[in-house]
Scaffold this active site. Structure first.
Site, PDB file in Angstrom:
ATOM      1  N   ARG A   7      11.320   3.924   3.974  1.00  0.00           N
ATOM      2  CA  ARG A   7      10.874   2.797   4.887  1.00  0.00           C
ATOM      3  C   ARG A   7      12.364   1.745   5.195  1.00  0.00           C
ATOM      4  NH1 ARG A   7       5.751  -1.059   4.792  1.00  0.00           N
ATOM      5  NH2 ARG A   7       4.947   0.968   5.674  1.00  0.00           N
ATOM      6  N   LYS A  34      25.268  -5.726  -0.215  1.00  0.00           N
ATOM      7  CA  LYS A  34      26.707  -6.068  -0.264  1.00  0.00           C
ATOM      8  C   LYS A  34      27.116  -5.212   0.934  1.00  0.00           C
ATOM      9  CE  LYS A  34      26.593  -5.619  -5.267  1.00  0.00           C
ATOM     10  NZ  LYS A  34      26.621  -4.338  -6.538  1.00  0.00           N
ATOM     11  N   HIS A  79       5.063   5.896  11.739  1.00  0.00           N
ATOM     12  CA  HIS A  79       4.668   5.826  10.323  1.00  0.00           C
ATOM     13  C   HIS A  79       3.548   6.990  10.155  1.00  0.00           C
ATOM     14  CE1 HIS A  79       3.415   4.353   6.720  1.00  0.00           C
ATOM     15  NE2 HIS A  79       2.997   3.290   6.917  1.00  0.00           N
ATOM     16  N   ARG A 134       0.666  -1.148   0.171  1.00  0.00           N
ATOM     17  CA  ARG A 134       0.052   0.095  -0.006  1.00  0.00           C
ATOM     18  C   ARG A 134       0.956   1.345  -0.162  1.00  0.00           C
ATOM     19  NH1 ARG A 134      -3.590  -3.501   1.820  1.00  0.00           N
ATOM     20  NH2 ARG A 134      -1.927  -4.029   3.564  1.00  0.00           N
ATOM     21  N   THR A 135       1.843   1.403   0.898  1.00  0.00           N
ATOM     22  CA  THR A 135       2.664   2.549   1.177  1.00  0.00           C
ATOM     23  C   THR A 135       3.483   2.902   0.055  1.00  0.00           C
ATOM     24  OG1 THR A 135       2.402   1.950   3.354  1.00  0.00           O
ATOM     25  CG2 THR A 135       3.945   3.964   2.630  1.00  0.00           C
TER      26      THR A 135
END
Lengths: 323, 123
Positions: free
Chosen positions: A120, A99, A148, A70-71
């Site tokens: 995120r 890496k 959030h 969704r985000t």
């Protein structure tokens, strides 16, 4: 076949307050970075028609260290609606992160490519660190269990839309109040407005953290701890349900024992206020019975629909070209 | 541990235990000769012993008294205790907000995790 009118109908609502056209912050890391005027401006802008071209010639880096449906997609859609371009990744497979590249170095790289970074990250506090070291604005799209804020903005958008105000509300918070970052951010945001009452309905082992409760009380929020859904449903204007995550339980048996006690069903919706709306940040698992979806109180899918509008407003106000 | 935290190594020092005190009932006294308390050591003392008093003695007389001071933002002094904090997984200089020292409340500037004075780990 015509496209669904419901899906294409954006929220429209009347907002009052400041008409300032700028946010007081460069980045958005915590919902508490915003003041009441900022939130008012964002919600007003989210409700306005999309200003096509606001991000024309601008690039937004979507750096999603964790997969998100969704985000990620709502940010991507919002950028496209503003005629901007996106770069970045969703999930770290195939990136330099695997890496061993640090967040610091990734941010310093992408600030060369983008006018704005949306981040995120699985670790708490990552967004604040990124905002501190980045030369371009950073929007927190979720940092671990911490915050959030864009989810909170769309929660506020849904509340304002359905109740017409953000003050003097009775809000039931249901489910995992200990680890749920949406609950933490929403409760903090509601503290900006006078007269709000929070009813806490949670398993005994998933309470709202005591320091947060104390902080909310100091801000004037009335907090009432209630043992069951039955005790609060007739009082609440908003019932905000969150998922109880089994992985957070010390024992699955413990979870299974309480699961049904925090599950909203049609049975709980008799004798409730006419204006009651049930919200959920989604994804839902079992905490709201599917039979609730067809009631006039279910608002979680409409709530999610505001995600693009709110994120578009935020992108426009932080990185857009202005009116 | 105290020797390290207060940077006392190499100094002549004496410890008097269980002395009577008007304010606290009992107190311990640490006497250190030819010693200048660094800012960092003073901040550590403020966390470890917020009720302590610093007495500056010159030529046998107390010339100044003060309580150890703690700034509102502690930079690279205390670690965040949240194992999921970005400061514990990447090379990020820790920053911790300090509340009222006597109540021993601390909060990470980055992850907002709250913790008590008993949990404090120094960098």
């Amino acid at each position: 076949m015509p496209r669904s009118n419901v899906r294409n109908t954006p929220y429209r609502m009347k907002l009052t307050g400041s008409r300032s056209a700028k946010l007081s912050v460069k980045s958005l890391v915590s919902i508490l970075d915003l003041n009441e005027a900022d939130i008012d401006l964002l919600l007003r802008r989210a409700d306005a028609p999309s200003p096509h071209g606001s991000l024309q010639g601008k690039q937004v880096a979507l750096l999603f260290y964790e997969n998100s449906t969704r985000t990620y997609n709502s940010f991507q859609t919002a950028v496209h609606q503003l005629n901007g371009t996106v770069c970045g990744f969703s999930g770290v497979e195939g990136t330099s992160v695997l890496k061993g590249e640090s967040l610091h170095d990734t941010i310093k790289m992408f600030e060369n490519y983008a006018d704005l970074i949306v981040l995120r990250h699985p670790n708490d506090g990552a967004a604040r660190w990124a905002a501190d070291i980045s030369s371009v604005p950073v929007i927190n799209a979720g940092d671990g269990q911490n915050e959030h804020p864009t989810q909170t903005l769309l929660d506020l958008f849904a509340i304002k839309k359905t109740q017409g105000r953000l003050d003097n509300l009775k809000v039931a918070l249901v489910g995992d109040l200990k680890y749920g970052r949406t609950v933490r951010s929403l409760s903090q945001a509601l503290s900006l407005y006078p007269g709000n009452t929070l009813y806490l309905v949670n398993p005994p082992f998933l309470p709202l953290p005591e320091p947060l409760k104390q902080w909310l009380r100091e801000k004037g929020v009335k907090i009432e701890e209630r043992g069951s859904l039955e005790e609060v449903m007739s009082l609440a204007d908003i019932c905000y349900v969150t998922r109880i995550q089994k992985e957070r339980m010390s024992g699955v048996d413990e979870f299974l024992r309480v699961e049904d006690s925090y599950r909203l069903t049609r049975r709980h919706l008799t004798g409730v206020k006419a204006n009651l709306k049930v919200l959920h940040p989604l994804p839902r698992v079992k905490e709201i019975a599917v039979e609730v979806d067809s009631t006039p109180y279910a608002h979680y899918f409409a709530q999610a629909r505001g995600g693009v509008q709110v994120r578009r407003a935020l992108l426009e106000l932080i990185a857009g070209r202005g009116d | 541990m105290l020797l390290d935290l207060l940077e006392l190594k190499g100094h002549r020092a004496g410890l008097l235990l269980g002395q009577s005190s008007h304010r606290l009932g009992k107190k311990d006294i640490l006497i250190v000769a030819e010693y200048e308390l660094s800012e960092l050591a003073e901040q550590k003392l403020a966390i470890l012993a917020p009720d302590s008093t610093l007495n500056f003695v010159e030529q046998g007389k107390v010339v100044r008294k003060k309580r150890p001071q703690l700034p509102k933002l502690l930079k690279e002094l205390v670690l965040c205790v949240n194992p999921q904090c970005i400061t514990r997984v990447e090379e990020v200089p820790p920053k911790i907000r300090s509340g009222e020292p006597r109540t021993g409340e601390f909060q990470c500037y980055y992850c907002q995790h709250n913790f008590s004075g008993q949990e404090v780990q120094f960098v």
